[in-house]
Design a protein around this motif. Structure first.
Motif: not given
Length: 209
Positions: A95-99, A153-156, A176-178
């Motif tokens: 799980k690489l994002s909490g968006m 921090w979403v870097s993908i 950064a997208y936080l």
């Protein structure tokens, strides 16, 4: 000269250990006053030439969030293609994002064309402006954690596409997208370490010249 107690230093070290990148959030809202208190720490951050090049975009609308999520999903699918066999299977389950869950999402930019600071310290190393933004993000992150908030921090992402979707000035560079919110669980162990993706170094390697 201001002196801090050993108890303060212990708490500071513990705060850094608990900082951890968060990907699993509760959907509970974050109080605006609390969020603002965390964001205000940007104003305390050091910056090259006192340029304060950080620019913060609140990603609130359904349209903007949907675009950002689609951006991540496309970039993540592309990244998966770069791995083979067992490593690909492991990546696919991370799980690489909490968006999808985080109540607060921030796009943090560096204004590469800012005239503030008059270019001091950035003539030979213009990337120092972006490093300044990273320093400010770290202060925000630690402050948020001190209140119990989690930050991821979403870097993908495809930064150029995100810039178009958020309609930011051409001279702004995405740093950064936080994702920000209340974490589902607390742990001082990086999630990637728990998943078996990579281990944290136990000691710092220092070269001498």
């Amino acid at each position: 000269m201001t002196k801090f107690s050993s108890e303060f230093r212990d708490d500071l070290h513990r705060l850094m250990r608990w900082r951890r990148d968060v990907r699993r959030f509760r959907t509970d809202p974050v109080d605006e006053a609390l969020l603002q208190a965390c964001l205000d720490t940007f104003l305390l951050a050091p910056s090259v030439g006192l340029s304060e090049p950080w620019r913060v975009v609140r990603v609130d609308s359904d349209h903007a969030r949907t675009a950002a999520l689609k951006n991540y999903e496309a970039a993540n699918a592309q990244a998966l293609k770069g791995y083979d066999s067992d490593r690909a299977k492991l990546y696919a389950n991370l799980k690489l994002s909490g968006m999808k869950e985080s109540p607060v999402q921030l796009a943090i930019y560096c204004d590469e064309a800012t005239v503030k600071g008059r270019g001091l310290g950035a003539g030979t190393m213009p990337e120092m402006r972006r490093y300044s933004v990273v320093g400010a993000i770290t202060q925000f992150w630690l402050t948020a954690r001190s209140f119990g908030l989690g930050v991821g921090w979403v870097s993908i992402l495809d930064p150029e596409q995100l810039n178009r979707d958020l309609d930011v000035p051409e001279d702004w560079a995405l740093v950064a997208y936080l994702c920000v919110g209340w974490p589902e669980e607390l742990s001082e162990t990086p999630e990637l370490a728990k998943a078996g993706w990579e281990d944290r170094d136990s000691a710092l390697s220092i070269l001498r010249r």
